[in-house]
Write a protein that holds these residues in place. Sequence first.
Motif, PDB file in Angstrom:
ATOM      1  N   LYS A  26       0.798  -1.220   0.000  1.00 46.76           N
ATOM      2  CA  LYS A  26       0.000   0.000   0.000  1.00 46.76           C
ATOM      3  C   LYS A  26       0.834   1.275   0.000  1.00 46.76           C
ATOM      4  O   LYS A  26       0.293   2.369  -0.155  1.00 46.76           O
ATOM      5  CB  LYS A  26      -0.923   0.026   1.232  1.00 46.76           C
ATOM      6  N   LEU A  27       2.146   1.199   0.204  1.00 55.63           N
ATOM      7  CA  LEU A  27       2.948   2.387   0.480  1.00 55.63           C
ATOM      8  C   LEU A  27       3.623   2.946  -0.764  1.00 55.63           C
ATOM      9  O   LEU A  27       4.189   2.206  -1.575  1.00 55.63           O
ATOM     10  CB  LEU A  27       3.998   2.071   1.542  1.00 55.63           C
ATOM     11  N   THR A  28       3.596   4.292  -0.898  1.00 57.09           N
ATOM     12  CA  THR A  28       4.230   4.993  -2.009  1.00 57.09           C
ATOM     13  C   THR A  28       5.556   5.603  -1.542  1.00 57.09           C
ATOM     14  O   THR A  28       5.902   5.539  -0.357  1.00 57.09           O
ATOM     15  CB  THR A  28       3.321   6.111  -2.526  1.00 57.09           C
ATOM     16  N   ALA A  29       6.282   6.235  -2.477  1.00 56.64           N
ATOM     17  CA  ALA A  29       7.543   6.890  -2.123  1.00 56.64           C
ATOM     18  C   ALA A  29       7.304   7.998  -1.103  1.00 56.64           C
ATOM     19  O   ALA A  29       8.104   8.193  -0.176  1.00 56.64           O
ATOM     20  CB  ALA A  29       8.208   7.451  -3.372  1.00 56.64           C
ATOM     21  N   LEU A  30       6.203   8.742  -1.264  1.00 57.94           N
ATOM     22  CA  LEU A  30       5.883   9.796  -0.301  1.00 57.94           C
ATOM     23  C   LEU A  30       5.606   9.208   1.074  1.00 57.94           C
ATOM     24  O   LEU A  30       6.078   9.725   2.091  1.00 57.94           O
ATOM     25  CB  LEU A  30       4.663  10.598  -0.788  1.00 57.94           C
ATOM     26  N   ASP A  31       4.847   8.113   1.114  1.00 57.83           N
ATOM     27  CA  ASP A  31       4.575   7.445   2.391  1.00 57.83           C
ATOM     28  C   ASP A  31       5.877   7.058   3.074  1.00 57.83           C
ATOM     29  O   ASP A  31       6.052   7.251   4.288  1.00 57.83           O
ATOM     30  CB  ASP A  31       3.728   6.188   2.168  1.00 57.83           C
ATOM     31  N   LEU A  32       6.808   6.497   2.294  1.00 55.77           N
ATOM     32  CA  LEU A  32       8.060   6.005   2.865  1.00 55.77           C
ATOM     33  C   LEU A  32       8.942   7.150   3.351  1.00 55.77           C
ATOM     34  O   LEU A  32       9.598   7.047   4.392  1.00 55.77           O
ATOM     35  CB  LEU A  32       8.811   5.161   1.834  1.00 55.77           C
ATOM     36  N   THR A  33       8.969   8.259   2.599  1.00 60.66           N
ATOM     37  CA  THR A  33       9.768   9.413   3.025  1.00 60.66           C
ATOM     38  C   THR A  33       9.196  10.014   4.307  1.00 60.66           C
ATOM     39  O   THR A  33       9.936  10.324   5.251  1.00 60.66           O
ATOM     40  CB  THR A  33       9.801  10.479   1.919  1.00 60.66           C
ATOM     41  N   ARG A 176      -1.750   7.461   7.722  1.00 57.89           N
ATOM     42  CA  ARG A 176      -2.548   8.686   7.654  1.00 57.89           C
ATOM     43  C   ARG A 176      -2.340   9.539   8.905  1.00 57.89           C
ATOM     44  O   ARG A 176      -2.173  10.754   8.826  1.00 57.89           O
ATOM     45  CB  ARG A 176      -4.024   8.330   7.487  1.00 57.89           C
ATOM     46  N   VAL A 177      -2.370   8.881  10.050  1.00 54.78           N
ATOM     47  CA  VAL A 177      -2.116   9.595  11.301  1.00 54.78           C
ATOM     48  C   VAL A 177      -0.679  10.109  11.321  1.00 54.78           C
ATOM     49  O   VAL A 177      -0.409  11.257  11.705  1.00 54.78           O
ATOM     50  CB  VAL A 177      -2.366   8.661  12.512  1.00 54.78           C
ATOM     51  N   ASN A 178       0.250   9.279  10.863  1.00 62.34           N
ATOM     52  CA  ASN A 178       1.659   9.627  10.843  1.00 62.34           C
ATOM     53  C   ASN A 178       1.911  10.880   9.999  1.00 62.34           C
ATOM     54  O   ASN A 178       2.650  11.786  10.403  1.00 62.34           O
ATOM     55  CB  ASN A 178       2.463   8.450  10.296  1.00 62.34           C
ATOM     56  N   MET A 179       1.295  10.945   8.811  1.00 68.14           N
ATOM     57  CA  MET A 179       1.531  12.070   7.907  1.00 68.14           C
ATOM     58  C   MET A 179       1.094  13.392   8.528  1.00 68.14           C
ATOM     59  O   MET A 179       1.799  14.403   8.430  1.00 68.14           O
ATOM     60  CB  MET A 179       0.814  11.827   6.583  1.00 68.14           C
ATOM     61  N   ALA A 180      -0.045  13.404   9.189  1.00 71.20           N
ATOM     62  CA  ALA A 180      -0.544  14.630   9.815  1.00 71.20           C
ATOM     63  C   ALA A 180       0.378  15.084  10.944  1.00 71.20           C
ATOM     64  O   ALA A 180       0.717  16.275  11.060  1.00 71.20           O
ATOM     65  CB  ALA A 180      -1.954  14.400  10.349  1.00 71.20           C
ATOM     66  N   LEU A 181       0.820  14.137  11.760  1.00 71.79           N
ATOM     67  CA  LEU A 181       1.672  14.491  12.893  1.00 71.79           C
ATOM     68  C   LEU A 181       3.080  14.876  12.447  1.00 71.79           C
ATOM     69  O   LEU A 181       3.722  15.741  13.056  1.00 71.79           O
ATOM     70  CB  LEU A 181       1.740  13.318  13.874  1.00 71.79           C
ATOM     71  N   VAL A 258      14.418   1.882   9.467  1.00 69.48           N
ATOM     72  CA  VAL A 258      13.114   1.264   9.674  1.00 69.48           C
ATOM     73  C   VAL A 258      12.300   1.297   8.376  1.00 69.48           C
ATOM     74  O   VAL A 258      11.429   0.460   8.155  1.00 69.48           O
ATOM     75  CB  VAL A 258      12.348   1.979  10.810  1.00 69.48           C
ATOM     76  N   VAL A 259      12.603   2.264   7.501  1.00 74.67           N
ATOM     77  CA  VAL A 259      11.927   2.313   6.204  1.00 74.67           C
ATOM     78  C   VAL A 259      12.118   0.981   5.471  1.00 74.67           C
ATOM     79  O   VAL A 259      11.201   0.490   4.811  1.00 74.67           O
ATOM     80  CB  VAL A 259      12.472   3.481   5.355  1.00 74.67           C
ATOM     81  N   ALA A 260      13.309   0.409   5.611  1.00 79.92           N
ATOM     82  CA  ALA A 260      13.587  -0.853   4.919  1.00 79.92           C
ATOM     83  C   ALA A 260      12.749  -2.009   5.459  1.00 79.92           C
ATOM     84  O   ALA A 260      12.535  -2.999   4.748  1.00 79.92           O
ATOM     85  CB  ALA A 260      15.073  -1.189   5.034  1.00 79.92           C
ATOM     86  N   THR A 261      12.281  -1.898   6.695  1.00 80.94           N
ATOM     87  CA  THR A 261      11.472  -2.991   7.243  1.00 80.94           C
ATOM     88  C   THR A 261      10.110  -3.068   6.572  1.00 80.94           C
ATOM     89  O   THR A 261       9.426  -4.082   6.659  1.00 80.94           O
ATOM     90  CB  THR A 261      11.264  -2.830   8.769  1.00 80.94           C
ATOM     91  N   THR A 262       9.695  -1.990   5.904  1.00 82.22           N
ATOM     92  CA  THR A 262       8.396  -1.974   5.227  1.00 82.22           C
ATOM     93  C   THR A 262       8.515  -2.279   3.743  1.00 82.22           C
ATOM     94  O   THR A 262       7.573  -2.039   2.975  1.00 82.22           O
ATOM     95  CB  THR A 262       7.710  -0.597   5.400  1.00 82.22           C
ATOM     96  N   ALA A 263       9.650  -2.814   3.316  1.00 84.29           N
ATOM     97  CA  ALA A 263       9.907  -3.052   1.896  1.00 84.29           C
ATOM     98  C   ALA A 263       8.807  -3.856   1.233  1.00 84.29           C
ATOM     99  O   ALA A 263       8.416  -3.602   0.089  1.00 84.29           O
ATOM    100  CB  ALA A 263      11.255  -3.758   1.724  1.00 84.29           C
ATOM    101  N   ALA A 270      11.588  -1.150  -5.796  1.00 85.22           N
ATOM    102  CA  ALA A 270      12.847  -0.887  -6.487  1.00 85.22           C
ATOM    103  C   ALA A 270      13.098   0.611  -6.652  1.00 85.22           C
ATOM    104  O   ALA A 270      14.232   1.085  -6.543  1.00 85.22           O
ATOM    105  CB  ALA A 270      12.852  -1.576  -7.850  1.00 85.22           C
ATOM    106  N   ARG A 271      12.033   1.366  -6.896  1.00 84.79           N
ATOM    107  CA  ARG A 271      12.174   2.814  -7.083  1.00 84.79           C
ATOM    108  C   ARG A 271      11.966   3.587  -5.785  1.00 84.79           C
ATOM    109  O   ARG A 271      12.717   4.522  -5.461  1.00 84.79           O
ATOM    110  CB  ARG A 271      11.143   3.288  -8.116  1.00 84.79           C
ATOM    111  N   ASP A 272      10.954   3.205  -5.012  1.00 84.28           N
ATOM    112  CA  ASP A 272      10.513   4.023  -3.885  1.00 84.28           C
ATOM    113  C   ASP A 272      11.364   3.862  -2.632  1.00 84.28           C
ATOM    114  O   ASP A 272      11.524   4.827  -1.868  1.00 84.28           O
ATOM    115  CB  ASP A 272       9.057   3.695  -3.549  1.00 84.28           C
ATOM    116  N   LEU A 273      11.906   2.672  -2.388  1.00 82.79           N
ATOM    117  CA  LEU A 273      12.673   2.462  -1.153  1.00 82.79           C
ATOM    118  C   LEU A 273      13.950   3.304  -1.091  1.00 82.79           C
ATOM    119  O   LEU A 273      14.211   3.962  -0.080  1.00 82.79           O
ATOM    120  CB  LEU A 273      12.979   0.979  -0.967  1.00 82.79           C
ATOM    121  N   PRO A 274      14.789   3.319  -2.156  1.00 78.25           N
ATOM    122  CA  PRO A 274      15.964   4.202  -2.093  1.00 78.25           C
ATOM    123  C   PRO A 274      15.584   5.660  -1.894  1.00 78.25           C
ATOM    124  O   PRO A 274      16.239   6.387  -1.150  1.00 78.25           O
ATOM    125  CB  PRO A 274      16.643   3.975  -3.455  1.00 78.25           C
TER     126      PRO A 274
END
Length: 498
Positions: A26-33, A176-181, A258-263, A270-274
């Motif tokens: 479900k996660l995009t590059a923006l979500d991961l950043t 969603r909660v994370n992004m707002a905070l 921790v971003v890598a744990t959601t790979a 391939a694009r969004d994680l880096p």
Amino acid sequence: MSVMRTKSIEQTIREGDEPEYQLKKKLTALDLTVFGVGVVIGAGIFTVAGRAAADQAGPAVIISFVIAAVCCGLAALCYAEFASAIPVSGSAYTFSYASLGEIIAWIIGWDLLLELLLGASVVAQGWSAYLGIFLDHLGITIPASIGYGSHFDLPAFLLVTVLTILVSIGIKESMRVNMALVALKVFIVLFVIIAGIGYINRDNYSPFVPPSQPSKTVSTMESPLIQWAFGYTPAHYGWLGVMAGASLVFFAYIGFDVVATTAEEAKNPARDLPRGIIGSLIICTILYCATALVLTGMVKYTDLEAAGSLAGAFEQVGKPGYATLISAGAVAGLTTVVMTLIIGASRVVFAMSRDWLLPPNLGKVNPKTGTPLKITAGLGTLIALTAAFTPVGKLEYMINIGTLSAFFLVSVAVPVLRKRRPDFHRPFRVPFSPFLPWLSAAICAYLMLTLPVETWLRFLIWLVLGFVVYFLYGYRSSRLAGYPGDPQDGRLPSMTGT
């Protein structure tokens, strides 16, 4: 049945598709950043920065932040290469399983668990401290018997409990909660930088690197290992203090990994994680250095408070209203850190459970929420109790040594896997390999040596405990041991053909 047995990359990816253990993408590059920024900007800048400046580096804590950033940046490149090539939950644990062998993977997984569990507990305590400051400004006082620094920190306990429930509901809902905070937290950090510039006194920067001083109250067990090993008198400030400060403020950067744990939950790993890993680290480094520059310019380093240093700085320059706003932002901002660390810890244990190094039933994903409920609930309970009962200030170094050891092994694993599997497609590649990975490993090793002797002893006890668990259970139960399924791929009979 060697402890150095490795699992092929192809098998690692295939096991991520098994229905019982499949996470939702479900996660995009923006979500991961945002995920990365959400976990990195936390207790490190809100609390640890002031203590590192006051006790170890003075205004040169800015250099400490830069050194720690360079270390993390090199490690981030290594993480990005692995995460783009092996988009499976588990982060460094999964990467090392495919390159260095099972026993090394177990050590890293065990270290990551230490990092994430204690990290969430420390940040929950920092959240409790800022909650107390915020409520004090509103005329509300939390009883000392259940507040920050007490024998039972009730606010920290309740925070972890609520966030564990939220994380259990689903990854996207948590985001969603994370992004707002995170948006609120970044606003507060920018506010500190912009508002604090007007209160900078240049005299506070002198001396920029305070002369080295013997540590009068530091025991042998509290002195850095490298000083103890070479017989140096324990000291703070000076350039050794700057390096020791780097090993402490390194805590401020933990979390980008921790971003890598959601790979496994990324739509296009391939694009969004880096992008998520490196982007979040760059953003946070810029904000950290600017904040440290303002903080040490506003207040003399010897007068900085250990707890709530950002809010305290504005109180000391006569702006209590600003301190109230910062405290409110810190309460909201630190919430995202605890939540993200809970997610990271659950995904590491999930990966180890899916490999049967821990009981496989723990990792079963709930079909409704798409999350490993048993693991999340168990870890949340453990984190809540640790945050409530552990004395303040005893956990940061343990987190750092667990993180640095994982960074060290991931850095080593990059050239190893390049040599073993040169044919495997890597969407992102570390430049100047193997030089940069080896440099990353060397810096991590040195920073580990600047940690206190007592931290090393506690870390060794943790490792011994991990080896006991591995050899009593994980070694024989592992998928690669062929128990109780096919010795060729370690699958349960019921999973054959999935």
